[in-house]
Motif scaffolding. Structure first.
Motif, PDB file in Angstrom:
ATOM      1  N   UNK A 102       0.884  -1.159  -0.055  1.00 52.85           N
ATOM      2  CA  UNK A 102       0.205  -0.066  -0.032  1.00 52.85           C
ATOM      3  C   UNK A 102       0.920   1.304   0.110  1.00 52.85           C
ATOM      4  N   UNK A 103       0.360   2.263  -0.790  1.00 55.68           N
ATOM      5  CA  UNK A 103       1.380   3.523  -0.832  1.00 55.68           C
ATOM      6  C   UNK A 103       0.221   4.830  -0.612  1.00 55.68           C
ATOM      7  N   UNK A 104       0.624   5.752  -0.139  1.00 56.73           N
ATOM      8  CA  UNK A 104       0.033   6.902  -0.110  1.00 56.73           C
ATOM      9  C   UNK A 104       0.494   7.948  -1.134  1.00 56.73           C
ATOM     10  N   UNK A 105      -0.300   8.899  -1.567  1.00 57.54           N
ATOM     11  CA  UNK A 105       0.123  10.020  -2.534  1.00 57.54           C
ATOM     12  C   UNK A 105       0.430  11.368  -1.454  1.00 57.54           C
ATOM     13  N   UNK A 106       0.731  12.282  -1.715  1.00 60.84           N
ATOM     14  CA  UNK A 106       0.990  13.446  -0.857  1.00 60.84           C
ATOM     15  C   UNK A 106      -0.114  13.820  -0.227  1.00 60.84           C
ATOM     16  N   UNK A 107      -1.359  13.697  -0.808  1.00 65.03           N
ATOM     17  CA  UNK A 107      -2.525  14.233  -0.008  1.00 65.03           C
ATOM     18  C   UNK A 107      -3.066  13.272   0.966  1.00 65.03           C
ATOM     19  N   UNK A 108      -2.482  11.955   1.149  1.00 63.91           N
ATOM     20  CA  UNK A 108      -2.680  11.080   2.046  1.00 63.91           C
ATOM     21  C   UNK A 108      -3.852  10.016   1.483  1.00 63.91           C
ATOM     22  N   UNK A 109      -3.883  10.086   0.166  1.00 57.98           N
ATOM     23  CA  UNK A 109      -4.948   8.986  -0.278  1.00 57.98           C
ATOM     24  C   UNK A 109      -4.256   7.831  -0.677  1.00 57.98           C
ATOM     25  N   UNK A 110      -4.948   6.686  -0.206  1.00 51.22           N
ATOM     26  CA  UNK A 110      -4.097   5.451  -0.101  1.00 51.22           C
ATOM     27  C   UNK A 110      -4.381   4.708  -1.296  1.00 51.22           C
ATOM     28  N   UNK A 111      -3.432   3.841  -1.880  1.00 52.02           N
ATOM     29  CA  UNK A 111      -3.609   3.176  -3.207  1.00 52.02           C
ATOM     30  C   UNK A 111      -3.081   1.741  -2.918  1.00 52.02           C
ATOM     31  N   UNK A 112      -3.453   0.625  -3.467  1.00 53.53           N
ATOM     32  CA  UNK A 112      -2.812  -0.666  -3.599  1.00 53.53           C
ATOM     33  C   UNK A 112      -1.828  -0.469  -4.943  1.00 53.53           C
ATOM     34  N   UNK A 113      -0.701  -1.415  -4.587  1.00 52.43           N
ATOM     35  CA  UNK A 113       0.055  -1.618  -5.866  1.00 52.43           C
ATOM     36  C   UNK A 113      -0.566  -3.077  -6.095  1.00 52.43           C
ATOM     37  N   UNK A 114      -1.428  -2.864  -7.344  1.00 54.19           N
ATOM     38  CA  UNK A 114      -2.315  -3.873  -7.545  1.00 54.19           C
ATOM     39  C   UNK A 114      -1.815  -5.365  -7.631  1.00 54.19           C
ATOM     40  N   UNK A 115      -2.339  -6.491  -6.913  1.00 56.05           N
ATOM     41  CA  UNK A 115      -2.032  -7.580  -6.943  1.00 56.05           C
ATOM     42  C   UNK A 115      -2.814  -8.301  -8.137  1.00 56.05           C
TER      43      UNK A 115
END
Ligand SMILES: [Zn+2]
Length: 460
Positions: A102-115
């Motif tokens: 999981x990573x966050x962008x500078x605004x704090x929004x969270x993403x999955x590096x998709x499996x």
């Protein structure tokens, strides 16, 4: 023309007296790929693919694409980053998330590096103007990196934290239609696996984290496999041990026989009939014949591309020599000419140069590797060619310049060396090219098995 002298192939040189500390268990494919400079280890569980292996990978990608397109697939590309918010909607973040990056962008929004991309593609369709029933079935696929923070990444490309996958997602109007699509894609999978000529097993599988109602796995049989497969010798049913249930692993679920064989398998592909597990929560619909929105019925279909390369090599190779599936071999033919300063250099080089032109005409310049490192002995170059597992290696040595009819050495991967004249060598290469064409031309069988359940347990 591919020249060995120009190839970037960072072989691992282990000094003769070196004490190699064995920190992890190596598989045959991993050991050979690393030692020969085809694959390098990046950080723990990630790998750098070097030019020779990249050629095999590209060939695998092309073969997969050919089959997906034949099944009606259209290629797309989705972002690696998927908003985690989508995964919350489908409930997939409620389970064990320890393998997700999981990573966050500078605004704090969270993403999955998709499996995997079920959520991303379903959300894409949900935000597209409703598609009509006339546009269905819709089969969309992509080929790209996938990420999984494996606790035990091992055996190189076989179980890595970043790997290359083909993932296809299909959309239909009903469960019945989705089953037809499932049969069509399954047929494309079986064709692809036959084209690779590595023995494979198709088994019924548990649906697990993906959900859905029907699932099959394709396995290569190998002692390094992480799955246990059971095969009933009385009715032919085959399944992953996980579908047999905890205490039922001694009886066949189909015929109750107790004659079960166990083997270890490497899962190289997986198919799922998903139903509306993703389309319902994410609101992906189509317009039916009366123009009313209805929930799409989905399937998803994966092929582990980097894993297939490693697993195929694992099954086919010997301890000392790689063996490739014919259609994935980095080159078809390797040509080795005389050593610099040898007695036969001048007359040998004339034959070498003629042969280069003739071979180019038979197999194409792109599939020919010319080992032009004349400073190396023939023996050294030949040994390397054998280890790399080129399907055919042709040597212009001393016997090529003696007597009336020059003899060349021909080494076919895994076979005894033979001495042939030039015409015979060219015929042998032509026959290899014909075999490749026959493999590629495997046309779909006219009787598509629409009764998916009958294909369960089909063992090759
Ligand atoms: Zn049985």
């Amino acid at each position: 023309m591919n020249k060995a002298s120009r190839l970037f192939c960072p072989a691992l040189i282990i000094p003769k007296n070196a004490v190699v500390k064995q920190t992890e268990q190596l598989s045959v494919s991993q050991k050979l790929l690393t030692e020969l400079g085809l694959v390098k280890s990046g950080s723990n569980g990630t790998y750098q693919i070097m030019p020779i292996a990249q050629r095999a990978l590209d060939k695998c990608i092309n073969l997969v694409q050919r089959n997906m397109q034949e099944a009606g697939g259209q290629k797309i590309s989705l972002p690696v980053l998927t908003p985690t918010q989508l995964w919350k909607k489908t409930g997939r973040l409620d389970g064990d998330i320890s393998e997700f990056y999981m990573v966050r962008d500078r605004s704090g929004k969270q993403f999955l590096m998709s499996p995997t991309h079920e959520e991303a593609i379903t959300a894409m369709l949900a935000t597209t103007a409703p598609i009509s029933y006339r546009q269905l079935p819709l089969l969309l696929y992509q080929i790209g990196p996938k990420f999984r923070d494996e606790l035990k990444s091992r055996f190189g490309l076989m179980r890595a934290k970043e790997f290359l996958m083909k993932d296809m997602y299909t959309f239909d109007v009903s469960k019945e239609k989705a089953e037809l699509t499932y049969a069509t894609v399954s047929e494309a999978y079986e064709r692809f696996f036959r084209q690779l000529e590595v023995p494979f097993v198709k088994v019924e599988a548990a649906t697990g984290i993906m959900g859905g109602s029907l699932s099959h796995e394709y396995h290569y049989i190998s002692p390094v496999g992480e799955d246990t497969l059971l095969n009933c010798s009385s009715c032919g049913y085959a399944g992953n041990a996980e579908v047999f249930g905890e205490d039922a692993t001694s009886t066949c679920p189909n015929c109750q026989s107790t004659q079960l064989n166990r083997v270890r398998g490497v899962e190289v592909a997986h198919t799922f009939l998903l139903g509306d597990k993703y389309s319902k929560p994410l609101g992906a619909t189509y317009l039916n014949t009366s123009g009313k929105p209805e929930t799409l019925v989905m399937g998803c279909y994966g092929i582990g591309i980097t894993r297939i390369i490693a697993a195929a090599l694992e099954v086919l190779s010997t301890e000392h020599e790689l063996r490739w599936p014919t259609l994935l071999a980095p080159y078809d033919v390797c040509l080795i000419g005389p050593k610099q300063g040898s007695k036969e250099q001048v007359s040998g080089e004339r034959i070498e140069s003629d042969l280069l032109q003739q071979l180019t005409q038979v197999c194409g310049a792109e599939q020919l590797l010319h080992d032009d490192r004349k400073e190396l002995t023939i023996g050294k170059r030949l040994m390397e060619a054998k280890r790399l597992g080129h399907p055919l290696t042709v040597v212009v040595g001393a016997k090529a310049t003696q007597g009336e009819a020059p003899k060349l050495e021909l080494h076919a991967s895994g076979a005894e060396t033979v001495e042939l004249n030039i015409t015979e060598v060219l015929e042998r290469v032509a026959s290899h090219v014909r075999h490749k064409q026959q493999l590629l031309q495997q046309i779909p069988s006219s009787e598509t098995d629409v009764r998916v359940r009958q294909t369960v347990g089909h063992v090759y």
